[in-house]
Design an enzyme around this catalytic site. Structure first.
Site, PDB file in Angstrom:
ATOM      1  N   SER A 442       0.824  -1.208   0.000  1.00 28.28           N
ATOM      2  CA  SER A 442       0.000   0.000   0.000  1.00 28.28           C
ATOM      3  C   SER A 442       0.853   1.251   0.000  1.00 28.28           C
ATOM      4  CB  SER A 442      -0.961   0.004   1.185  1.00 28.28           C
ATOM      5  OG  SER A 442      -0.374  -0.545   2.318  1.00 28.28           O
ATOM      6  N   HIS A 463      -3.170  -3.347  -5.936  1.00 34.22           N
ATOM      7  CA  HIS A 463      -3.463  -2.870  -4.581  1.00 34.22           C
ATOM      8  C   HIS A 463      -4.950  -2.997  -4.273  1.00 34.22           C
ATOM      9  CE1 HIS A 463      -3.536   0.731  -1.578  1.00 34.22           C
ATOM     10  NE2 HIS A 463      -3.473  -0.420  -0.960  1.00 34.22           N
ATOM     11  N   GLU A 475      -6.160  -0.630  -7.266  1.00 30.96           N
ATOM     12  CA  GLU A 475      -5.199   0.224  -7.970  1.00 30.96           C
ATOM     13  C   GLU A 475      -4.200  -0.697  -8.671  1.00 30.96           C
ATOM     14  OE1 GLU A 475      -5.035   4.333  -5.331  1.00 30.96           O
ATOM     15  OE2 GLU A 475      -3.665   2.726  -4.790  1.00 30.96           O
ATOM     16  N   ASN A 513      -4.538   6.442  -1.064  1.00 30.97           N
ATOM     17  CA  ASN A 513      -3.924   6.688   0.242  1.00 30.97           C
ATOM     18  C   ASN A 513      -3.268   8.064   0.289  1.00 30.97           C
ATOM     19  OD1 ASN A 513      -4.816   4.287   1.149  1.00 30.97           O
ATOM     20  ND2 ASN A 513      -2.868   3.209   0.983  1.00 30.97           N
TER      21      ASN A 513
END
Ligand code: NAD
Length: 721
Positions: A442, A463, A475, A513
């Site tokens: 991540s 991801h 992702e 994120n």
């Protein structure tokens, strides 16, 4: 069987086949498409075909009629959503609805029995045309799902669905189907009387023939709503019905906080049309549809639907051509993510190896996968037998035996570069030379992770978000040396799992994120100013976020959030530096939900409320900023970071940002996405606000150059129409 065929219009979308037994079959078969859609043009053709049927019936050429699809696993997928998005005036929406109703009612009036034969997905207009047939049969195939998902697009069924459905399944079940928008499998459709007979898929053709014969022999009674004693009591008297509608309204309001008008409107329409003659009832439905279809919420939801469709075709054909077929997958690391990823893969009937270095961790990962499959069974996604077979597809291992058969390996081991690099090197030694190596990291660089390998072009980021079975986003991270084959394979694999992939560049925090970083950090600054946890969470819940930022930090865990925040700050600049609140929380022995102590307290995994002892860590409430400022500070920073990310090419378009934030964080879909919302707020206003906050709170609010430039020339991120 075809004695006589004709196609209404030149197009082959619809054809009529009539057998020697004088049974007609209307076959939907949209050219060059895996599914049938009810576009305006197709409706027009149905109208012409019905005219032809009327005259054939008058001439005694037909005794019964079936509606069928030539598509594998799909009956009719619904209206053409692109056309819904083009409606500009309520009057246009109303007229389109009235036209669909007119055509379906004309079909309903045909003077031979009509039977809709549903094998595969049957949604929206597909269900509505079926409701206007005298009978419905469905195959018990896994792909058969019948529903009215219109509320998910911010509208209601507008081709007579709201009027017809309660007559067939009763008011309560009609409300359930329309308000949830969830399609039901054939067995349930049979139980509630939505279909008259469920036919085994392997005997589909014969089953249809038998059903038609039974109908012609008057052996199939016209369906009545199959109501329980209590159901009858409630539905068959006005007071009982009033209770049903009022309970439905309460439930919708508590679930949606009134932000989604369509479900409430659907309840109004069902209530107002109950017991009316069709000529009075149908216009009420059409008016409501016209009003909703031009509303902001419907426009936002239709756009999001369009974006998720676009995401299926985001990579050019030339790249997709390099995708490899995946028959066997390995997941390395059986922790929180690994167990859930293995479950998802196995649930899609792909053979899976789940590998760990620790027997206890492996057992826990397998248990986690089994729990998830059990949950899916309870939600009627699979039968228990199917879930058992799927679980048996997961081969738990501590070694690399059989890895030469693996086409795609996904590492989900601890978030440490050296460990991940070692795992990839080990994999390179045991996998076939063409296999793809994916990482679920991540926050770590995919490029660096792949750097020591012989063939770094095989490495790609994949991801997944936690919880894997719920979060639609994946992702797909293109490292600097990721080759087309790895990228296309990962992309197609994510699509095959039913996920929404978005390709992102290998930049710290990738996209989601990274955008969450400043949003969550600002929460810490607010707490330090004495704003209580509940006030922050409530302000963002009020905006429509699925959970408040303090709650989200508890879920992520302070150790993980702090680590990711520091990495991003080191690479992208001090605007992303986590506030020292995180350190204080960790020093106080708080990791979030996982150790039962975060901003909230937890017992047996369940939250018991905000920890009353937090006062010792933060100044106690001193008034501070109100809800508006809380929201502005958190959300404008997210918009600003999106501008930085766009400028750096993390993704190519604002549309991708919007889709990723909705699918990856639950950003409220009715707002249309982060940047669409920002456009509606006004970029000038956001820029001025950021500059004001920069004066007061410092450089973390400094506007990104792209945001500044757009605001100064009255531009927008997206293309609002
Ligand atoms: N937890 C999340 O919310 C989340 C979300 C998205 C991505 N991720 C990423 O997924 C990865 C895994 O996270 P997690 O939360 O599942 O971690 P976790 O700590 O729950 O699980 C890691 C597992 O890897 C195993 N492991 C360690 N070294 C190994 C090796 N050499 N070979 C095989 N197994 C090994 C451990 O025994 C453990 O079972 C991390 O990269 C993390 O950043 C986590």
């Amino acid at each position: 069987m075809t004695k006589d065929t004709s196609s209404a219009g030149e197009d082959r979308t619809l054809r009529l086949e009539i057998g020697p037994d004088r049974i007609g079959h209307v076959v939907f078969d949209r050219p060059d498409s895996p599914v049938n859609l009810l576009s305006a043009a197709v409706l027009h053709r149905i109208d012409a075909l019905v005219a032809e049927l009327e005259s054939r019936i008058a001439n005694g050429q037909l005794v019964a009629l079936t509606l069928e699809s030539a598509k594998q696993g799909s009956f009719i997928a619904g209206a053409d959503v692109g056309e819904i998005g083009e409606v500009r005036l309520a009057e246009q929406g109303r007229a389109a609805s009235t036209e669909g109703q007119r055509i379906f009612r004309r079909l309903e009036r045909l003077r031979v029995p009509t039977i809709s034969c549903i094998d595969g997905t049957c949604l929206g207009g597909g269900t509505e045309i079926s409701l206007h047939c005298d009978y419905r049969v469905a195959s018990d195939s896994n792909s058969t799902r019948i529903g009215l998902p219109e509320v998910r697009l911010g509208i209601i069924p507008g081709f007579g669905g709201c009027v017809k459905l309660p007559k067939i399944v009763g008011v309560q079940r009609a409300l359930d189907l329309i308000l949830s928008g969830k399609p039901v499998p054939a067995a349930r459709a049979g139980r509630i009387g939505l279909v008259d007979r469920v036919i085994p898929h392997h005997a589909w053709e014969r089953g249809i023939r038998d059903f038609v014969s039974d109908v012609l022999a008057n052996e199939v009674p016209k369906a009545e709503p199959r109501l329980s004693f209590k159901g009858k009591l409630l539905e068959r008297n006005p007071v009982g019905r009033k209770v049903l509608f009022s309970l439905a309204r309460k439930r919708v309001l508590s679930e949606t906080k009134g932000r989604y008008p369509a479900p409430l409107k659907a309840i109004d329409v069902l209530e107002q049309t109950y017991g009316l003659v069709p000529d009075e009832a149908y216009p009420i439905e059409a008016d409501a549809l016209g009003e909703l279809v031009v509303g902001d919420v419907s426009r936002a939801l239709v756009r999001v639907f369009g974006l998720s469709q676009d995401a299926k075709r985001a990579l050019p054909d030339s790249v997709m051509a390099a995708a490899r077929d995946i028959r066997r997958v390995a997941v390395i690391g059986a922790g929180v993510m690994g167990g859930a990823i293995a479950e998802l893969v196995a649930a899609n009937d792909i053979g899976t190896v789940l590998k760990d270095i620790d027997q206890g961790a492996l057992d826990a990962g397998l248990r986690h996968a089994a729990d998830l499959l059990r949950k899916a069974t309870r939600a009627s996604v699979f039968t228990e037998e199917e879930a058992g077979l799927k679980l048996a597809r997961i081969d738990g291992r501590l070694d690399y035996e059989g890895f030469e058969e693996v086409d795609l390996a996904i590492e989900a081991v601890v978030e440490r570069m050296v460990v991940k690099q070692q795992v990839l090197r080990d994999l390179e030694g045991v996998l076939d030379s063409e296999a793809v190596l994916a990482t679920n990291t991540s926050s770590l660089s995919v490029t660096t992770m792949a750097s020591g390998l012989d063939r770094p072009e095989r490495v790609v980021g994949l991801h997944f978000f936690n919880p894997v079975h719920k979060m639609p986003l994946v992702e797909v991270i293109r490292g600097e040396r990721t080759g087309d084959a790895a990228l296309a394979t990962a992309y197609r694999f994510a699509l095959g799992l039913g996920k929404t992939p978005v390709v992102v560049a290998d930049r710290p925090g990738f996209l989601v994120n990274r955008l969450l970083g400043p949003y969550l950090n600002e929460t810490g600054y607010l707490l330090d100013e004495g704003v209580p946890v509940e006030e922050i969470d409530d302000a963002l819940l009020e905006f429509g976020m699925p959970m408040g930022p303090c709650r989200l930090l508890d879920e992520i865990g302070f150790d993980v959030a702090l680590h990711a925040g520091r990495e991003m700050a080191a690479a992208l600049g001090s605007r992303l530096s986590p506030p020292d609140v995180m350190d204080r929380m960790i020093e106080d022995g708080r990791l979030g939900r996982k150790n039962g102590r975060g901003f909230y307290l937890y017992e047996n995994g369940k939250s018991t409320g905000v920890d009353p002892t937090l006062d010792s860590l933060f100044p106690s409430g001193t008034g501070g900023p109100g809800d508006d400022e809380i929201r502005s500070r958190c959300l404008w920073l997210m918009v600003n970071e999106a501008a930085w990310a766009l400028e750096e090419g993390v993704v190519d378009t604002a549309d991708q940002v919007d889709l990723a934030m909705i699918m990856g964080t639950g950003f409220p879909p009715f707002r249309g996405g982060l940047l669409r919302w920002a456009d509606f707020e006004g970029l000038r206003r956001i820029l001025d606000g950021l500059l004001r906050f920069e004066d007061t709170f410092g450089p973390r609010f400094a506007p990104a150059p792209l945001l500044k430039e757009l605001a100064e020339r009255d531009g927008t991120f997206t293309n609002p129409t």
